[in-house]
Each structure stands twice: as structure tokens, then as C-alpha cells.
Design a protein around this motif. Structure first.
Motif, short mmCIF file in Angstrom:
data_model
loop_
_atom_site.label_atom_id
_atom_site.label_comp_id
_atom_site.label_asym_id
_atom_site.label_seq_id
_atom_site.Cartn_x
_atom_site.Cartn_y
_atom_site.Cartn_z
N ALA A 105 53.31 -57.13 112.19
CA ALA A 105 53.30 -57.62 113.17
C ALA A 105 53.15 -58.54 114.29
O ALA A 105 54.18 -58.86 114.97
N ALA A 106 53.26 -59.95 113.18
CA ALA A 106 53.94 -61.57 113.21
C ALA A 106 54.92 -61.68 114.49
O ALA A 106 55.25 -61.87 115.22
N LEU A 107 55.63 -61.22 113.03
CA LEU A 107 57.32 -60.92 113.36
C LEU A 107 57.72 -60.49 114.70
O LEU A 107 58.72 -60.11 115.40
N ALA A 108 57.25 -58.59 114.62
CA ALA A 108 57.70 -57.77 115.65
C ALA A 108 57.06 -58.63 116.79
O ALA A 108 57.67 -58.26 117.86
N GLY A 109 55.90 -59.25 116.92
CA GLY A 109 55.54 -59.29 117.72
C GLY A 109 56.50 -60.47 118.38
O GLY A 109 56.23 -61.04 119.60
N ARG A 110 56.97 -61.18 117.52
CA ARG A 110 57.90 -62.22 118.32
C ARG A 110 58.86 -61.81 118.52
O ARG A 110 59.42 -62.71 119.72
N VAL A 111 59.85 -60.69 117.80
CA VAL A 111 60.84 -60.24 118.37
C VAL A 111 61.30 -59.61 119.12
O VAL A 111 61.95 -59.70 120.33
N ARG A 112 60.02 -58.64 119.82
CA ARG A 112 59.84 -58.05 121.54
C ARG A 112 59.35 -58.67 122.47
O ARG A 112 61.26 -58.18 122.68
N PRO A 113 59.66 -59.70 122.96
CA PRO A 113 59.58 -59.89 124.02
C PRO A 113 61.38 -60.51 124.19
O PRO A 113 62.41 -61.02 125.66
N VAL A 114 61.49 -61.71 122.45
CA VAL A 114 62.91 -61.62 122.78
C VAL A 114 63.67 -60.29 123.67
O VAL A 114 64.84 -60.94 124.72
N LEU A 115 63.66 -59.59 122.94
CA LEU A 115 64.63 -57.71 123.06
C LEU A 115 64.18 -57.54 124.76
O LEU A 115 65.37 -57.00 125.20
N ALA A 116 62.77 -58.49 125.09
CA ALA A 116 62.79 -57.51 126.74
C ALA A 116 63.23 -58.42 127.43
O ALA A 116 64.29 -58.14 128.63
N ASP A 117 63.75 -60.26 127.08
CA ASP A 117 64.45 -60.53 128.32
C ASP A 117 65.69 -60.52 127.65
O ASP A 117 66.88 -60.59 129.16
N LEU A 118 66.08 -59.94 126.54
CA LEU A 118 67.40 -60.04 126.66
C LEU A 118 68.43 -57.94 127.67
O LEU A 118 69.56 -58.40 127.95
N LEU A 119 66.89 -57.52 127.60
CA LEU A 119 67.80 -56.18 127.83
C LEU A 119 67.53 -55.76 130.06
O LEU A 119 67.95 -55.54 130.29
N ARG A 120 67.12 -57.51 130.42
CA ARG A 120 66.73 -57.54 131.78
C ARG A 120 67.96 -57.61 132.15
O ARG A 120 68.70 -57.95 132.04
N ALA A 121 68.07 -56.77 133.39
CA ALA A 121 69.12 -56.90 134.54
C ALA A 121 69.86 -58.24 134.89
O ALA A 121 71.29 -58.75 134.96
N ASP A 122 69.12 -59.44 134.81
CA ASP A 122 69.62 -60.58 135.26
C ASP A 122 69.84 -61.05 134.27
O ASP A 122 69.58 -62.80 134.56
N ALA A 123 68.94 -60.96 133.31
CA ALA A 123 69.35 -61.74 131.50
C ALA A 123 70.65 -63.04 132.19
O ALA A 123 71.81 -62.18 132.26
N PRO A 124 71.09 -64.14 131.68
CA PRO A 124 71.77 -64.72 131.67
C PRO A 124 73.00 -64.37 130.78
O PRO A 124 72.47 -63.61 129.71
N PRO A 125 74.08 -64.79 131.05
CA PRO A 125 75.39 -64.63 130.14
C PRO A 125 75.64 -65.08 129.34
O PRO A 125 74.45 -66.66 128.78
N VAL A 126 76.14 -64.11 128.20
CA VAL A 126 76.99 -65.41 126.83
C VAL A 126 77.76 -66.72 127.32
O VAL A 126 79.28 -66.25 128.48
N ILE A 127 76.98 -67.72 127.21
CA ILE A 127 78.05 -69.03 127.33
C ILE A 127 79.08 -69.33 126.95
O ILE A 127 78.77 -69.38 125.19
N THR A 128 80.25 -69.43 126.54
CA THR A 128 81.95 -69.31 126.10
C THR A 128 82.45 -71.02 126.25
O THR A 128 83.39 -71.07 125.21
N GLY A 129 81.85 -72.55 126.79
CA GLY A 129 82.33 -73.33 126.95
C GLY A 129 81.95 -73.64 127.88
O GLY A 129 81.62 -73.07 129.77
N VAL A 130 83.15 -74.93 128.75
CA VAL A 130 83.45 -75.22 129.92
C VAL A 130 84.77 -75.34 130.41
O VAL A 130 85.31 -75.82 129.75
N ARG A 131 84.34 -75.02 131.96
CA ARG A 131 85.90 -75.09 132.03
C ARG A 131 86.21 -76.06 133.26
O ARG A 131 86.85 -76.23 132.92
N ASP A 132 85.15 -76.66 133.94
CA ASP A 132 85.34 -77.82 135.05
C ASP A 132 84.66 -78.50 135.09
O ASP A 132 83.56 -78.12 135.24
N ALA A 133 84.49 -79.82 135.57
CA ALA A 133 83.21 -80.68 135.34
C ALA A 133 83.90 -81.78 136.87
O ALA A 133 85.40 -82.42 136.68
#
Length: 284
Positions: free
Chosen positions: A149-177
Motif C-alpha cells: 500500500a505504501a508503494l501504491a500510495g507513492r505511485v498514484r500521485p505521480v501518475l495523476a500529475d503525469l495525466l494532467r492536461a497541463d502536465a509539463p512536456p518531456v525535455i529533450t535538450g537546450v535550443r538557444d540561450a
């Protein structure tokens, strides 16, 4: 009995041919319990991010795959064909039946025996196998953990954040600075534009003002917000940056040719990396 064994062998061979590119080694169950407690936020986020399915299951049957049908098997390991009962679908949109089947490599014990996993409840991080209902593929070497139950309790909020419509995208690198000085001594602003897997805009802004500590923030969109803040640690936004950004600003990404501006851009980027802290992971 011979007929039953023949059917089992044929079924194993067919399943293996479908899943052989997905077979991954698992850690020993007794080691998994302690490893599970040591899992970091980045470990869980990485597993959840790679998974289309997170499943709570109970192992009902295990059959060892013959060595000549298990290419790539590491010494001291056994490849098991697992039949399990679905207890709950923690995450995923694929319809699952009561029965699951998958392959996993497990280490033998000190006497060379295969651990008995029957009736063990597990948490699986997996993907469905196209065209084969009920068969899943673990996402990595540590795609199976003893359920708690402890592991499932840690996993569920992470899954919820990943499934949000405004979840941050995957970063692949730096383009410009680009770094520019302000009108006052000690005033400057650096902007770092990032590449993402889906092409959505993400940028970092680092501001320096006389008599104040430097501040930085991330803008997840077209509008560059100077009031944007740095992400909180142990969040998906933090994970995307801390676990994806290169440790140093690539020189080729700095647009300015002025040595002072280039040095400032490097310094400000280093501030961001230091503020984020390390992406600590315990899994391979």
C-alpha cells in the motif's frame, strides 16, 4: 500429462517469440523489498512515465523457460513465464481481463533454485502487447515490484500529475540561450529556450538585480513570464528539468558572441542546475 506438457511448451514458445524483445531482468524479491523502500521520486516518475499500464496483480503460476529458448539470459538468472490475476488497474486505458501473462528474468538463490512467486502480489509497470490481449511487457529491468500500500500510495500521485492536461512536456535538450545586461550595474537577464518531445515551448528566465539574490523561473508556454517561479522539488515539473537538462550549457546554444555575455549565460544556467539539485535514481 504428456499432452498437457506439450501444450505448455507450445504456448511458451509462441509467447516468447512475441515478447522476446521485451524480456528484462528483475531483481530478487528479497532485494526488491529493500530496494522498494529506497526508490526515489525520480525512480517512480521514470517508471510511471514509461508505462501505459500500472497493474496490481497476484502471481498464480510460474513456468521456467528452457535455457535454449531464452537468449540473452544472464548467468545465475532464470526466465519465467508468469500467469497472474489482475487485482486492480492502477493506471491505463487498456481493458484488461482477469488473467495476465508476461515474461520476467529473476535471479536464482544461493543453491541455484528459482524463487517461488506463487501467490505473491506485485505492482507491474508495463505496456500492452499489440494484438495479444492479456499479455504485457515490463517497461524495464525493474518493472515488477512486490506490492505494498505504501508503494501504491507513492505511485498514484505521480501518475495523476503525469495525466494532467497541463502536465509539463518531456525535455529533450537546450535550443538557444541569450544573456543581456541591464541599465544598472549588476542587472541582467538570461533566457534559455528548451527543446521538447512534442514541440511545445518551454523557457527558463534568470534575473539578477542589484542588491538582490538572483532568481529564476520556468515558463511552460508561449508567454515568457518574468514572474515565473522555479518548480518545487519532487514534482513532475522538477523531474522534467532536473532529470533531462545537460549538466552544463552547450556552448553552441549561446547566441551572443560577446565573451562577457557568454560567461553570464553559463553562470546563470549553472545557477539553475544547482538550484534543481541532482536527479537521484537507484534504478538502472
Amino acid at each position: 500429462m504428456k499432452f498437457e506438457r506439450l501444450n505448455i511448451n507450445i504456448k511458451l514458445l509462441v509467447t516468447f517469440l512475441v515478447l522476446q524483445t521485451a524480456v528484462v531482468p528483475a531483481t530478487a524479491q528479497d532485494n526488491q523489498a529493500s530496494q522498494m523502500q529506497a526508490l526515489t521520486y525520480a525512480d517512480i516518475a521514470r517508471l510511471a512515465d514509461a508505462s501505459e499500464l500500472v497493474i496490481h496483480a497476484e502471481i498464480r503460476r510460474q513456468i521456467e523457460v528452457e535455457a535454449d529458448r531464452a537468449p540473452g539470459l544472464e548467468p545465475g538468472f532464470a526466465r519465467l513465464y508468469i500467469e497472474a490475476r489482475t487485482l486492480a488497474l492502477v493506471a491505463g486505458k487498456v481493458s484488461l481481463g482477469e488473467s495476465l501473462r508476461y515474461l520476467v528474468d529473476v535471479p536464482r538463490d544461493g543453491s541455484g533454485k528459482v524463487p517461488k512467486l506463487k501467490k505473491t502480489e506485485v505492482l507491474l509497470f508495463a505496456k500492452p502487447v499489440l494484438g495479444r490481449p492479456g499479455e504485457v511487457q515490463l517497461v524495464g529491468p525493474q518493472g515488477q515490484f512486490p506490492y505494498s500500500a505504501a508503494l501504491a500510495g507513492r505511485v498514484r500521485p505521480v501518475l495523476a500529475d503525469l495525466l494532467r492536461a497541463d502536465a509539463p512536456p518531456v525535455i529533450t535538450g537546450v535550443r538557444d540561450a541569450l544573456s543581456v545586461e541591464g541599465n544598472l550595474v549588476g542587472e541582467s537577464e538570461t533566457q534559455v529556450f528548451l527543446d521538447t518531445a512534442d514541440g511545445s515551448p518551454v523557457s527558463l528566465t534568470i534575473l539578477r538585480r542589484p542588491g538582490r539574490p538572483p532568481v529564476w523561473g520556468v515558463s511552460w508556454g508561449e508567454i515568457i513570464d518574468q514572474a515565473a517561479q522555479a518548480p518545487q522539488a519532487q514534482t513532475i515539473a522538477w523531474y522534467r528539468l532536473a532529470c533531462s537538462l545537460p549538466p552544463a550549457l552547450p556552448r553552441a546554444t549561446i547566441l551572443s558572441r560577446d565573451p562577457r555575455a557568454r560567461a553570464m549565460a553559463q553562470q546563470d544556467y549553472s545557477l539553475v542546475i544547482s538550484s534543481l539539485g541532482p536527479c537521484t535514481r537507484t534504478l538502472d
